[in-house]
Write an enzyme that holds these catalytic residues in place. Structure first.
Site, mmCIF file in Angstrom:
data_model
loop_
_atom_site.group_PDB
_atom_site.id
_atom_site.type_symbol
_atom_site.label_atom_id
_atom_site.label_comp_id
_atom_site.label_asym_id
_atom_site.label_seq_id
_atom_site.Cartn_x
_atom_site.Cartn_y
_atom_site.Cartn_z
ATOM 1 N N CYS A 98 -13.235 0.691 -4.056
ATOM 2 C CA CYS A 98 -11.906 0.241 -3.577
ATOM 3 C C CYS A 98 -11.867 -1.267 -3.790
ATOM 4 O O CYS A 98 -11.778 -2.052 -2.847
ATOM 5 C CB CYS A 98 -11.708 0.570 -2.107
ATOM 6 S SG CYS A 98 -11.991 2.294 -1.678
ATOM 7 N N ALA A 99 -11.949 -1.683 -5.057
ATOM 8 C CA ALA A 99 -12.246 -3.087 -5.378
ATOM 9 C C ALA A 99 -11.115 -4.059 -5.059
ATOM 10 O O ALA A 99 -11.353 -5.230 -4.793
ATOM 11 C CB ALA A 99 -12.635 -3.206 -6.855
ATOM 12 N N CYS B 16 -12.574 -3.505 7.520
ATOM 13 C CA CYS B 16 -12.339 -4.750 8.278
ATOM 14 C C CYS B 16 -11.593 -4.386 9.567
ATOM 15 O O CYS B 16 -10.581 -4.974 9.912
ATOM 16 C CB CYS B 16 -11.588 -5.786 7.447
ATOM 17 S SG CYS B 16 -10.041 -5.200 6.734
#
Length: 404
Positions: free
Chosen positions: A231-232, A353
């Site tokens: 998931c760059a 995150c």
């Protein structure tokens, strides 16, 4: 501090676009700051910081100002007056501020500060959720997430070392300090525009929060391996992986969005990272071609983003409970599908995150209990909480695929 009319009006215009037209704060400010070429760095930082401050404290300021959404211009000026008063700035004698009840502002602030959802300026549902998931820790975490984020750089070791970057920035009167637990990090002592420096243009560093810098190291990639960043996005972690691998081996950076991968290519060129190949996930074939082909896979999963509210304060107003439920389903689907790319004996890192256990350790437990996850052993995890780290909230779990 004397308020300048054109700067205040630019702030009000920005707030209108963010609150009433639901535009992204960073994009709005990018455009606003181009409006007047005569604005110096101090003028631009006044607009940006004041706008972000009012976005961050929207609920508290609106309650004190006694205004409700959608905010008309007079409502926005009332909220601005609350911001100015609480920051000890004298309200100018302009017609826009004629009805400002300055005497009541501080009293109302003291009164509302006793109630967490107002004090921390968050929606009711988010306050309930945080309390439910984190219990007593929620107070400290949401307070930490309302602090202004530090600017942290990651030195690109393919091109420079910390000393070189420090010296280059010091020549521009930008002072930095090292961070003991973060080998590649430099923290700015004061906010500054580092993007105009030659050191940035030459690829010596990237702006990347200290917590985010822990993720690539947690995967522990080795030179010569094949590593997939599944998931760059625009590739902050791919670039870090390239540096840790000393440009040796192969990094396959994958994403659903081609425009993000184009940005990654541009950044990789500036960074001198030659071992990154980009692939768009435009069908299930993209994953199938790589089944059991990777030594290590990083899944930096889409999430609520609650851990990065310091730098994206507008996210708490856009986030909805139903989005959270949907994203948890997506996280599980991504884990099950992308984990297949890990070779037997290889490693997988699942990262978000977010600070919510339901997006983090609970997702890992659910995965390992599933058919797809039964091939993996849990090795360790790391929870970075904003209240103790001072940086963004992050979670990462290291899993290893069993040998056949």
């Amino acid at each position: 501090m004397r308020l300048h009319r054109n700067l205040v009006f630019a702030t009000i215009d920005s707030l209108h676009l963010i609150f009433n037209e639901e535009k992204q704060a960073d994009k709005v400010l990018k455009n606003t700051l181009k409006r007047d070429k005569r604005w110096g760095s101090r003028d631009r930082s006044f607009i940006a910081e004041t706008t972000y401050d009012i976005v961050r404290w929207k609920r508290l300021y609106a309650e004190i100002a006694e205004v409700k959404e959608p905010f008309d211009r007079s409502n926005l000026f009332r909220m601005f007056a609350v911001w100015a008063t609480l920051n000890g700035i004298k309200i100018p004698d302009w017609k826009q501020f004629e009805e400002t009840p300055t005497r009541r502002i501080k009293g109302k602030f003291d009164e509302l500060s006793k109630i967490r959802k107002y004090r921390e300026s968050i929606p009711d549902w988010l306050d309930t959720l945080g309390q439910h998931e984190l219990g007593k820790k929620w107070d400290a975490e949401i307070a930490a997430l309302n602090q202004l984020a530090d600017v942290v750089l990651r030195v690109n070791t393919l091109k420079a070392d910390k000393k070189q970057v420090q010296n280059a920035l010091s020549d521009l009167d930008i002072e930095t300090e090292t961070l003991s637990k973060y080998p590649d990090a430099l923290k700015l002592k004061e906010r500054a525009n580092v993007f105009v420096s030659d050191a940035f243009k030459n690829g010596w560093f990237e702006v990347q929060d200290a917590s985010s810098q822990r993720v690539a190291r947690f995967l522990d990639p080795q030179p010569g391996e094949r590593v997939i960043d599944a998931c760059a996005g625009a590739g902050g972690k791919s670039l870090h992986l390239a540096a840790l691998m000393e440009n040796k081996g192969q990094i396959i950076a994958m994403d659903l969005y081609e425009n993000k991968l184009k940005e990654l290519k541009r950044r990789a060129k500036r960074n001198g990272a030659h071992n990154i190949e980009t692939r768009v996930i435009d069908s299930t074939k993209a994953i199938k071609k790589l089944i059991e082909k990777a030594d290590r896979v990083l899944i930096d999963a889409p999430c609520s983003g609650l851990g990065v509210l310091k730098r994206n304060p507008d996210a708490k107003w856009k986030l909805q409970p139903e989005f959270l439920e949907n994203i948890k389903r997506t996280q599980q689907e991504i884990l099950s599908s992308y984990a297949r790319m890990v070779r037997p004996g290889g490693s997988l890192v699942y990262a978000t995150c977010s600070i919510l256990p339901s997006e983090n350790e609970q997702q890992v437990k659910t995965f390992i209990a599933s058919e797809a996850g039964s091939e993996f052993n849990f090795i360790k995890d790391d929870k970075i909480m904003p209240s103790s780290s001072g940086f963004d909230g992050f979670y990462m779990a290291l899993l290893q695929k069993k040998e056949k």
